[in-house]
Design an enzyme around this catalytic site. Structure first.
Site, PDB file in Angstrom:
ATOM      1  N   CYS A 230       0.820  -1.230   0.000  1.00  0.00           N
ATOM      2  CA  CYS A 230       0.000   0.000   0.000  1.00  0.00           C
ATOM      3  C   CYS A 230       0.845   1.267   0.000  1.00  0.00           C
ATOM      4  CB  CYS A 230      -0.946  -0.005   1.186  1.00  0.00           C
ATOM      5  SG  CYS A 230      -1.946  -1.490   1.271  1.00  0.00           S
TER       6      CYS A 230
ATOM      7  N   HIS B 137      -3.142   6.918   2.397  1.00  0.00           N
ATOM      8  CA  HIS B 137      -3.604   5.619   1.897  1.00  0.00           C
ATOM      9  C   HIS B 137      -4.966   5.335   2.517  1.00  0.00           C
ATOM     10  CE1 HIS B 137      -4.110   1.504   1.040  1.00  0.00           C
ATOM     11  NE2 HIS B 137      -3.875   1.108   2.277  1.00  0.00           N
TER      12      HIS B 137
ATOM     13  N   ASN C 209     -10.324  -0.234  -0.304  1.00  0.00           N
ATOM     14  CA  ASN C 209      -8.867  -0.145  -0.186  1.00  0.00           C
ATOM     15  C   ASN C 209      -8.229  -0.778  -1.425  1.00  0.00           C
ATOM     16  OD1 ASN C 209      -6.174  -0.645   0.398  1.00  0.00           O
ATOM     17  ND2 ASN C 209      -6.541  -1.341   2.496  1.00  0.00           N
TER      18      ASN C 209
HETATM   19  N1  ACO Z   1     -18.863  -8.597   9.231  1.00  0.00           N
HETATM   20  C1  ACO Z   1     -19.365  -8.882  10.439  1.00  0.00           C
HETATM   21  N2  ACO Z   1     -18.592  -9.283  11.473  1.00  0.00           N
HETATM   22  C2  ACO Z   1     -17.277  -9.367  11.257  1.00  0.00           C
HETATM   23  C3  ACO Z   1     -16.685  -9.090  10.006  1.00  0.00           C
HETATM   24  C4  ACO Z   1     -17.540  -8.677   8.966  1.00  0.00           C
HETATM   25  N3  ACO Z   1     -17.090  -8.381   7.749  1.00  0.00           N
HETATM   26  N4  ACO Z   1     -15.358  -9.267  10.108  1.00  0.00           N
HETATM   27  C5  ACO Z   1     -15.096  -9.656  11.353  1.00  0.00           C
HETATM   28  N5  ACO Z   1     -16.264  -9.726  12.047  1.00  0.00           N
HETATM   29  C6  ACO Z   1     -16.468 -10.108  13.434  1.00  0.00           C
HETATM   30  C7  ACO Z   1     -15.358 -10.991  13.970  1.00  0.00           C
HETATM   31  O1  ACO Z   1     -15.583 -12.350  13.627  1.00  0.00           O
HETATM   32  C8  ACO Z   1     -15.490 -10.745  15.447  1.00  0.00           C
HETATM   33  O2  ACO Z   1     -16.550 -11.515  15.949  1.00  0.00           O
HETATM   34  P1  ACO Z   1     -16.469 -12.157  17.418  1.00  0.00           P
HETATM   35  O3  ACO Z   1     -16.355 -10.993  18.360  1.00  0.00           O
HETATM   36  O4  ACO Z   1     -17.743 -12.891  17.508  1.00  0.00           O
HETATM   37  O5  ACO Z   1     -15.248 -13.020  17.406  1.00  0.00           O
HETATM   38  C9  ACO Z   1     -15.883  -9.279  15.531  1.00  0.00           C
HETATM   39  O6  ACO Z   1     -16.431  -8.945  14.244  1.00  0.00           O
HETATM   40  C10 ACO Z   1     -14.717  -8.375  15.828  1.00  0.00           C
HETATM   41  O7  ACO Z   1     -13.639  -8.751  14.967  1.00  0.00           O
HETATM   42  P2  ACO Z   1     -12.299  -7.959  14.928  1.00  0.00           P
HETATM   43  O8  ACO Z   1     -11.386  -8.573  13.943  1.00  0.00           O
HETATM   44  O9  ACO Z   1     -11.827  -7.794  16.346  1.00  0.00           O
HETATM   45  O10 ACO Z   1     -12.850  -6.583  14.380  1.00  0.00           O
HETATM   46  P3  ACO Z   1     -12.162  -5.176  14.430  1.00  0.00           P
HETATM   47  O11 ACO Z   1     -12.923  -4.249  15.247  1.00  0.00           O
HETATM   48  O12 ACO Z   1     -10.685  -5.298  14.703  1.00  0.00           O
HETATM   49  O13 ACO Z   1     -12.353  -4.718  12.925  1.00  0.00           O
HETATM   50  C11 ACO Z   1     -10.977  -4.459  10.986  1.00  0.00           C
HETATM   51  C12 ACO Z   1     -11.731  -5.439  11.871  1.00  0.00           C
HETATM   52  C13 ACO Z   1     -11.993  -3.519  10.342  1.00  0.00           C
HETATM   53  C14 ACO Z   1     -10.251  -5.225   9.886  1.00  0.00           C
HETATM   54  C15 ACO Z   1     -10.000  -3.673  11.886  1.00  0.00           C
HETATM   55  O14 ACO Z   1      -9.159  -4.548  12.599  1.00  0.00           O
HETATM   56  C16 ACO Z   1      -9.161  -2.729  11.134  1.00  0.00           C
HETATM   57  O15 ACO Z   1      -9.640  -1.701  10.709  1.00  0.00           O
HETATM   58  N6  ACO Z   1      -7.873  -3.038  10.968  1.00  0.00           N
HETATM   59  C17 ACO Z   1      -7.005  -2.305  10.141  1.00  0.00           C
HETATM   60  C18 ACO Z   1      -6.655  -3.198   9.032  1.00  0.00           C
HETATM   61  C19 ACO Z   1      -6.835  -2.616   7.687  1.00  0.00           C
HETATM   62  O16 ACO Z   1      -7.355  -1.539   7.477  1.00  0.00           O
HETATM   63  N7  ACO Z   1      -6.371  -3.366   6.723  1.00  0.00           N
HETATM   64  C20 ACO Z   1      -6.445  -2.966   5.380  1.00  0.00           C
HETATM   65  C21 ACO Z   1      -5.354  -3.645   4.630  1.00  0.00           C
HETATM   66  S1  ACO Z   1      -3.818  -3.150   5.219  1.00  0.00           S
HETATM   67  C22 ACO Z   1      -3.528  -1.646   4.711  1.00  0.00           C
HETATM   68  O17 ACO Z   1      -4.085  -1.184   3.739  1.00  0.00           O
HETATM   69  C23 ACO Z   1      -2.568  -0.840   5.484  1.00  0.00           C
END
Ligand code: ACO
Length: 331
Positions: free
Chosen positions: A111, A258, A288
């Site tokens: 990215c 980004h 993204n």
């Molecule tokens: N829909 C519904 N529920 C979901 C989904 C979804 N798409 N994805 C995960 N969940 C659930 C999980 O299973 C979990 O359920 P549980 O509590 O029953 O176990 C719950 O939601 C929480 O999951 P987490 O992974 O803890 O969710 P989080 O709040 O961390 O959000 C996310 C996930 C959005 C990916 C977050 O971690 C984030 O923003 N991370 C940054 C990563 C990123 O932006 N990556 C992009 C690529 S890298 C880059 O470009 C730099």
């Protein structure tokens, strides 16, 4: 001597996939996705490739710059999802736009790829080796995503953005008194944390490979670790770039980050004590797109007239590697 961006362009696949469409594939909801990421829809390839999208974006950037393809000296394509391992995507682009006098090669900094490409071009142009370059970020991440994994498939989109940069004298003064061009770059890598966001290569040596069979060939991510990395490292490297160029947050008109996640962008703005209105976003509509996000956003801001001559812009990319960086420039 500095460099100036004199043209931008972008290209997106035709097909729009909304969060409601994803509800048909995995156990998710539009509400969950919008709240956690800010994404409502993304473009997904139904045949467009990294090189075809990249070539279209390049043609538009060249058109804006007023230069001909024959004048292009360097083509750098940043991608982590090329359709071919050989030849590289940049050579495919060279062929398809007819830039026969250019040197072309790819680089992969995920990215942060477009930003690293811009900085690489800066080094080439500043040293006098080349006078101009096409820098492209192009991705078809839809083929690297596991469409059964709701944790990752909701995040990504496909697309390409390009910028044409030219060597310029450092004394071109804008109406507001600022000197046009790239002012400073900061970039870094943290390979020790690389596996928090990874994708395994598909081509294993079929004759002699004796390791464990690799089960998951799709993008794998520890979302919370990526979140922590981005919200800590990005404001720090932007601040470092501003300090290096003798500027403060108040001297900046636009922060083009980004587009990984709206919450990351909001957190960066808060850390920097910068007005969130200075952070244009397009993640809502395109998701993204890894290396393509910054140039696609830059192109939109440029064509809509949001970015004006003399505006000071911070570009900041971050992603797999881990890689990160920030560049300060006056438009
Ligand atoms: N829909 C519904 N529920 C979901 C989904 C979804 N798409 N994805 C995960 N969940 C659930 C999980 O299973 C979990 O359920 P549980 O509590 O029953 O176990 C719950 O939601 C929480 O999951 P987490 O992974 O803890 O969710 P989080 O709040 O961390 O959000 C996310 C996930 C959005 C990916 C977050 O971690 C984030 O923003 N991370 C940054 C990563 C990123 O932006 N990556 C992009 C690529 S890298 C880059 O470009 C730099």
């Amino acid at each position: 001597m500095t460099i100036r961006i004199t043209g931008t362009g972008s290209a997106l696949p035709e097909k729009i996939v909304t969060n409601f469409d994803l509800q048909e594939l995995v156990d998710t909801s539009d509400e969950w996705i919008q709240k956690r990421t800010g994404i409502a829809q993304r473009r997904v390839s139904t045949g467009e490739t990294v090189s075809t999208l990249a070539a279209k974006a390049c043609q538009k950037a060249l058109e804006m710059s007023g230069k001909t393809v024959e004048e292009v000296e360097l083509i750098l394509v940043a991608t982590c999802s090329p359709e071919l391992l050989l030849p590289c995507c940049a050579c495919q682009v060279q062929d398809s736009i007819g830039a026969s006098n250019a040197v072309a090669f790819d680089l992969n900094a995920a990215c942060a790829g477009f930003l690293f490409g811009l900085n690489t071009a800066y080094a080439y142009l500043q040293s006098g080796i080349y006078k101009n370059a096409l820098i492209v970020g192009s991705e078809v991440l839809s083929k690297l995503v596991d469409w059964n994994d709701r944790g990752t498939c909701i995040l990504f989109g496909d697309g390409a953005g390009a910028a044409f940069v030219e060597a310029a004298e450092a004394d071109i003064v804008c109406e507001n008194g600022r000197r046009a061009g790239l002012e400073c770059i900061v970039q870094g890598s943290d390979g020790a944390k690389g596996m928090v966001l990874s994708c395994v290569e598909r081509t294993l040596n079929s004759a002699f490979f004796s390791g464990n069979k690799i089960e998951n060939l799709f993008i794998q991510m520890d979302g919370q670790e990526v979140y922590k990395f981005a919200t800590k490292q990005v404001p720090a490297c932007i601040q470092q770039a501003l300090d290096k160029s003798g500027m403060t947050v108040n001297d900046v008109d636009w922060f083009l980050l980004h587009q990984a996640n709206v919450r990351i962008i909001e957190s960066v703005a808060k850390h920097l004590k910068a007005d969130i209105a200075k952070f244009p976003m397009n993640i809502h509509d395109v998701g993204n797109m890894s290396s393509a996000t910054i140039p696609v956003l830059l192109d939109a801001c440029c064509r809509s007239g949001k970015i004006k001559k003399g505006d000071r812009i911070v570009l900041s990319g971050f992603g797999a590697g881990l890689t990160y960086g920030a560049s300060v420039l006056v438009w």
